[in-house]
Scaffold this motif. Structure first.
Motif, PDB file in Angstrom:
ATOM      1  N   GLN A   1       1.599   3.477   0.504  1.00 10.82           N
ATOM      2  CA  GLN A   1       0.934   2.185   0.504  1.00 10.82           C
ATOM      3  C   GLN A   1       0.982   1.563  -0.886  1.00 10.82           C
ATOM      4  O   GLN A   1       1.189   2.254  -1.886  1.00 10.82           O
ATOM      5  CB  GLN A   1      -0.528   2.338   0.954  1.00 10.82           C
ATOM      6  CG  GLN A   1      -0.679   2.944   2.352  1.00 10.82           C
ATOM      7  CD  GLN A   1      -2.105   3.341   2.654  1.00 10.82           C
ATOM      8  OE1 GLN A   1      -2.931   3.465   1.750  1.00 10.82           O
ATOM      9  NE2 GLN A   1      -2.418   3.543   3.926  1.00 10.82           N
TER      10      GLN A   1
ATOM     11  N   LEU B   1      -7.710  -7.203  -2.001  1.00  6.18           N
ATOM     12  CA  LEU B   1      -8.290  -7.335  -3.345  1.00  6.18           C
ATOM     13  C   LEU B   1      -8.036  -8.725  -3.907  1.00  6.18           C
ATOM     14  O   LEU B   1      -8.931  -9.335  -4.506  1.00  6.18           O
ATOM     15  CB  LEU B   1      -7.691  -6.274  -4.264  1.00  6.18           C
ATOM     16  CG  LEU B   1      -8.144  -6.333  -5.727  1.00  6.18           C
ATOM     17  CD1 LEU B   1      -9.647  -6.147  -5.833  1.00  6.18           C
ATOM     18  CD2 LEU B   1      -7.416  -5.285  -6.558  1.00  6.18           C
TER      19      LEU B   1
ATOM     20  N   ARG C   1       2.616  -4.297  -4.888  1.00  5.26           N
ATOM     21  CA  ARG C   1       2.366  -5.091  -3.695  1.00  5.26           C
ATOM     22  C   ARG C   1       3.581  -5.006  -2.783  1.00  5.26           C
ATOM     23  O   ARG C   1       4.714  -4.833  -3.227  1.00  5.26           O
ATOM     24  CB  ARG C   1       2.092  -6.552  -4.049  1.00  5.26           C
ATOM     25  CG  ARG C   1       0.806  -6.775  -4.831  1.00  5.26           C
ATOM     26  CD  ARG C   1       0.511  -8.253  -4.939  1.00  5.26           C
ATOM     27  NE  ARG C   1       0.238  -8.855  -3.636  1.00  5.26           N
ATOM     28  CZ  ARG C   1       0.069 -10.161  -3.422  1.00  5.26           C
ATOM     29  NH1 ARG C   1       0.143 -11.002  -4.436  1.00  5.26           N
ATOM     30  NH2 ARG C   1      -0.177 -10.623  -2.206  1.00  5.26           N
TER      31      ARG C   1
ATOM     32  N   ARG D   1      -1.739   5.845  -1.517  1.00  4.96           N
ATOM     33  CA  ARG D   1      -1.098   5.022  -2.539  1.00  4.96           C
ATOM     34  C   ARG D   1      -0.324   5.871  -3.542  1.00  4.96           C
ATOM     35  O   ARG D   1       0.819   5.575  -3.858  1.00  4.96           O
ATOM     36  CB  ARG D   1      -2.147   4.180  -3.270  1.00  4.96           C
ATOM     37  CG  ARG D   1      -2.903   3.221  -2.359  1.00  4.96           C
ATOM     38  CD  ARG D   1      -3.899   2.391  -3.155  1.00  4.96           C
ATOM     39  NE  ARG D   1      -4.607   1.450  -2.282  1.00  4.96           N
ATOM     40  CZ  ARG D   1      -5.724   1.718  -1.635  1.00  4.96           C
ATOM     41  NH1 ARG D   1      -6.270   2.921  -1.761  1.00  4.96           N
ATOM     42  NH2 ARG D   1      -6.292   0.817  -0.858  1.00  4.96           N
TER      43      ARG D   1
ATOM     44  N   PRO E   1      -5.200  -2.392  -3.575  1.00  7.22           N
ATOM     45  CA  PRO E   1      -5.779  -2.367  -2.225  1.00  7.22           C
ATOM     46  C   PRO E   1      -5.619  -3.710  -1.523  1.00  7.22           C
ATOM     47  O   PRO E   1      -5.739  -4.773  -2.139  1.00  7.22           O
ATOM     48  CB  PRO E   1      -7.256  -2.036  -2.482  1.00  7.22           C
ATOM     49  CG  PRO E   1      -7.273  -1.383  -3.823  1.00  7.22           C
ATOM     50  CD  PRO E   1      -6.171  -2.017  -4.612  1.00  7.22           C
ATOM     51  N   LYS E   2      -5.340  -3.646  -0.225  1.00  9.20           N
ATOM     52  CA  LYS E   2      -5.210  -4.866   0.559  1.00  9.20           C
ATOM     53  C   LYS E   2      -6.541  -5.607   0.591  1.00  9.20           C
ATOM     54  O   LYS E   2      -7.593  -5.025   0.777  1.00  9.20           O
ATOM     55  CB  LYS E   2      -4.755  -4.527   1.980  1.00  9.20           C
ATOM     56  CG  LYS E   2      -3.352  -3.933   2.042  1.00  9.20           C
ATOM     57  CD  LYS E   2      -2.942  -3.625   3.463  1.00  9.20           C
ATOM     58  CE  LYS E   2      -1.536  -3.042   3.497  1.00  9.20           C
ATOM     59  NZ  LYS E   2      -1.113  -2.698   4.878  1.00  9.20           N
TER      60      LYS E   2
END
Length: 420
Positions: free
Chosen positions: A214, A221, A185, A124, A218-219
């Motif tokens: 990324q 969340l 995002r 990230r 976090p994906k």
């Protein structure tokens, strides 16, 4: 009697992977026809050949042969002088074997190879990988590293920007890739970058890799947060319906008791009533005292909104580092206010002129961070855990300027945080 041998040169130079040779003259000094066998002895024997390997000579007759030296292009063949000997052995007169000596000067050759392991990094805020540099030559390799992003979207930094590699060895250099811009995002973004591996001698090589950036959040969340909110709503609904507590008013229950006591007091009720009427504050004494205590400030407490001595104070400052080019680091210190602790939460490093060199951020003499100036023009860092400088500790920006000629470096670092 026997034979005599003479070489055209006693010393021959050769680069591994190539060939070099010398001519040899053999003379039959004997009285009979003889066959002479030629071979090479010594350290060069494994990569030396003689053509022809034998000659037949009449008395007083000469013949010429050639010794070819072809060391393999391998790092295991060192760059050094290798002694050899040519042996000429007659088959009839074996006691008169002749040996002549010479030297092969094996020269240096330089060859590098570089690749990333793994070739793809992801993350990230940053990606981590390692650059493997192989010295395939037979001499020391002094190598400089420089990261390149054609799209100027990421910065590349190394644990070491210069490495020394012995022949036949591999050095792994930790490599960190940081994006200039981040996003909360969205789909992953792929950045391709290169590293130039430049030796002091020889041909530079290039290694390529990929950084997959990324999203910061976090994906999954948001889905988890949605489930948590839904669960909280269900629990609140249960508390308001099924588990709602019953509230009983004690004020209504107590009113009849007061009336009953008043009517049963007999003759003394009159004076008591008059006393209550003439001094209303006496019957409300405890209640009013409690009300006064609840509305005023606590005894000895702090007034709301009034800052205390330990309250943090925002601060920021800028350190300008403009050293002359040279091999040594030059320090540019900053001392926080006396008796204060400094908490640094953000830094911005400015390199508007694209200077070359290395920048260090130190706490007194302790190095906290290291940056290669060639990898960026502007860089910002935000720390989840602030960098702490205790009272008396200095913030030091140290720069080694590698600019060509007399051009000064013109870098600066902006610090933002709090003191308390």
């Amino acid at each position: 009697m026997g034979a005599s041998v003479s070489m055209s040169d006693q010393v021959v130079s050769v680069v591994p992977g190539e060939k070099a040779g010398i001519d040899v003259t053999i003379r039959n000094n004997g009285a009979v026809v003889d066959q002479f066998v030629l071979d090479v002895l010594g350290g060069a024997a494994s990569w030396a050949t003689v053509e022809p390997s034998s000659v037949n000579l009449m008395p007083d007759q000469e013949a010429t042969a050639r010794i070819e030296f072809a060391p393999p292009r391998e790092s295991a063949v060192p760059a050094e002088e290798v002694y050899f000997a040519l042996r000429v052995m007659p088959m009839e007169d074996t006691e008169n074997t002749v040996v002549d000596e010479g030297v092969v000067d094996v020269l240096e050759f330089h060859e590098l190879a570089a690749e990333f392991a793994p070739p793809k990094a992801s993350g990230r805020r940053r990606g981590r990988t390692r650059l493997a540099v192989d010295n395939l030559g037979n001499g020391m390799a002094f190598v400089a590293l420089r990261g390149i992003d054609p799209a100027d979207e990421v910065g590349i930094s190394f644990h070491r920007h210069q490495v020394d590699i012995p022949p036949g060895r591999t050095v792994l250099v930790k490599t960190v890739v940081r994006p200039w811009k981040r996003f909360f995002r969205g789909p992953d973004k792929t950045h391709k970058f290169d590293v130039d591996v430049t030796p002091s001698h020889g041909t530079p090589v290039k290694a390529s890799a990929t950084y997959v950036q990324q999203q910061l959040v976090p994906k999954g969340l948001f889905a988890a947060m949605g489930l948590a909110v839904a669960g909280a709503v269900v629990i609140a609904a249960m508390l308001m319906t099924v588990l709602k507590p019953k509230v009983v008013s004690t004020a209504q229950a107590g009113a009849p008791s007061v009336v009953a006591n008043s009517s049963s007091s007999g003759p003394s009720s009159g004076p008591s009533s008059g006393s209550s009427s003439s001094n209303p504050s006496s019957s409300a004494g405890p209640s009013s005292a409690a009300g006064s205590s609840s509305s005023g400030a606590p005894s000895g407490g702090a007034v709301p909104g009034q800052p205390t001595s330990s309250s943090p104070e925002p601060t920021d400052f800028r350190i300008v580092a403009d050293p002359q080019p040279g091999p040594k680091y030059v320090d540019f210190p900053y001392t926080p206010p006396a008796g204060k602790t400094l908490y640094v939460s953000d830094i911005i490093i400015e390199n508007p002129n694209g200077d070359l060199g290395t920048l260090l951020i130190k706490r007194d003499a302790n190095v906290l961070m290291q940056f290669g100036l060639a990898n960026f023009k502007d860089m910002n860092r935000t720390f989840a855990q602030p960098i702490v400088f205790r009272p008396g500790q200095r913030v030091v920006v140290s720069v080694r300027c590698d600019n060509a000629g007399d051009t000064r470096c013109g870098t600066s670092v902006y610090f933002n945080g709090q003191v308390r």
